[in-house]
Structures are given as structure tokens and as C-alpha cells.
Design a protein around this motif. Sequence first.
Motif, PDB file in Angstrom:
ATOM      1  N   ARG A  62      48.121  30.628  35.868  1.00 25.35           N
ATOM      2  CA  ARG A  62      47.955  31.498  37.020  1.00 25.35           C
ATOM      3  C   ARG A  62      47.125  30.790  38.082  1.00 25.35           C
ATOM      4  O   ARG A  62      46.265  29.981  37.792  1.00 25.35           O
ATOM      5  N   PRO A  64      44.543  30.420  41.565  1.00 22.41           N
ATOM      6  CA  PRO A  64      43.074  30.529  41.574  1.00 22.41           C
ATOM      7  C   PRO A  64      42.637  31.945  41.182  1.00 22.41           C
ATOM      8  O   PRO A  64      43.095  32.932  41.745  1.00 22.41           O
ATOM      9  N   LEU A  65      41.750  31.997  40.232  1.00 19.41           N
ATOM     10  CA  LEU A  65      41.301  33.284  39.705  1.00 19.41           C
ATOM     11  C   LEU A  65      40.117  33.805  40.503  1.00 19.41           C
ATOM     12  O   LEU A  65      39.208  33.053  40.846  1.00 19.41           O
ATOM     13  N   ARG A  66      40.125  35.096  40.759  1.00 15.77           N
ATOM     14  CA  ARG A  66      39.042  35.731  41.499  1.00 15.77           C
ATOM     15  C   ARG A  66      37.789  35.854  40.625  1.00 15.77           C
ATOM     16  O   ARG A  66      36.680  35.667  41.108  1.00 15.77           O
ATOM     17  N   PHE A  67      37.977  36.154  39.342  1.00 13.62           N
ATOM     18  CA  PHE A  67      36.842  36.398  38.451  1.00 13.62           C
ATOM     19  C   PHE A  67      36.766  35.363  37.338  1.00 13.62           C
ATOM     20  O   PHE A  67      36.543  35.688  36.173  1.00 13.62           O
ATOM     21  N   PHE A  68      36.948  34.087  37.680  1.00 15.03           N
ATOM     22  CA  PHE A  68      36.912  33.032  36.670  1.00 15.03           C
ATOM     23  C   PHE A  68      35.546  32.946  36.003  1.00 15.03           C
ATOM     24  O   PHE A  68      35.453  32.775  34.783  1.00 15.03           O
ATOM     25  N   ASP A  69      34.470  33.067  36.787  1.00 15.67           N
ATOM     26  CA  ASP A  69      33.123  32.980  36.216  1.00 15.67           C
ATOM     27  C   ASP A  69      32.856  34.139  35.258  1.00 15.67           C
ATOM     28  O   ASP A  69      32.244  33.944  34.203  1.00 15.67           O
ATOM     29  N   LEU A 117      40.650  40.381  33.489  1.00 14.26           N
ATOM     30  CA  LEU A 117      40.016  39.450  34.428  1.00 14.26           C
ATOM     31  C   LEU A 117      40.940  38.281  34.766  1.00 14.26           C
ATOM     32  O   LEU A 117      40.909  37.751  35.875  1.00 14.26           O
ATOM     33  N   MET A 120      43.730  38.892  37.724  1.00 17.10           N
ATOM     34  CA  MET A 120      43.355  39.050  39.133  1.00 17.10           C
ATOM     35  C   MET A 120      43.212  37.695  39.804  1.00 17.10           C
ATOM     36  O   MET A 120      42.282  36.943  39.522  1.00 17.10           O
ATOM     37  N   THR A 121      44.144  37.397  40.689  1.00 16.19           N
ATOM     38  CA  THR A 121      44.095  36.122  41.410  1.00 16.19           C
ATOM     39  C   THR A 121      43.467  36.342  42.787  1.00 16.19           C
ATOM     40  O   THR A 121      43.389  37.446  43.292  1.00 16.19           O
ATOM     41  N   ALA A 122      43.031  35.243  43.383  1.00 16.01           N
ATOM     42  CA  ALA A 122      42.363  35.302  44.693  1.00 16.01           C
ATOM     43  C   ALA A 122      43.318  35.539  45.821  1.00 16.01           C
ATOM     44  O   ALA A 122      44.466  35.459  45.796  1.00 16.01           O
TER      45      ALA A 122
END
Length: 122
Positions: A62, A64-69, A117, A120-122
Motif C-alpha cells: 500500500r 504512503p501510510l498516514r499512521f505508519f508510526d 491502521l 489508511m493511506t495519505a
Amino acid sequence: MENTAHTATGPSPLPRPSRSRTAADHAGLAVLAVFVLLAGFVVGAVGPLLAIACDACQDGVRGPLRFFDALMAVDRVGVPLVTVGTLVGLFLPRGGARVGGIGLGLLGVLFCAMLVLGQMTA
């Protein structure tokens, strides 16, 4: 007439005698502990991979993830804490199978949280 009701001023109930665990109880808890360890390993190792997997994406991952951290925090902090806490709680005198069930349930919740989590992508 004698008052036999259990009130603050009446007679108190008899205490339950404490029952020590038998060998079968310890064997059952040991099997449950192994199951918790395996579940913790699967949730910690496979959970993030399934969270970011994408069949329709070109490289299978997927964007860039919004909630990768947050995903990594759940994976690196939450899963080990729940797993170790469940293992410790299993063998405490008042712990046991109930703690194991709660721990497995929490691992399931963390697995679902990682999947959400990762969607949800950026």
C-alpha cells in the motif's frame, strides 16, 4: 428467633478455602502459555505485513501510510507488552485461564487495530 441474614451486623459468610493448583492445572496453563506466545508471534510478525499488503497495487504494498508510526508502535510496544503481561498473569496465584483469555482477546484487538491502521493511506 435468631437472625441469620448476612448483613453488616449479622454473621459473615465462611471464607472459601484456597485450592492449590494441581499438575493438570499447571499443564493446562503451560499449553495456554505456549498458545499465547504463538499468537503474539503471529500478531507481531504477520499483522503489519497483512496491514500494508495490497493486491491491486503495483508492487504489492500500500502507498504512503498516514499512521505508519502508530502501526509500528502497536507492533513493537503493544503486542510484546500484552504478550508478556499475559504470560506473567497466567502463573500468578489469582491469575489463570481468565487472564489468558483476556490476553488472547487483546491480541485480537491489536491485530484488528493494525489492519485498520494499515488501510489508511495519505
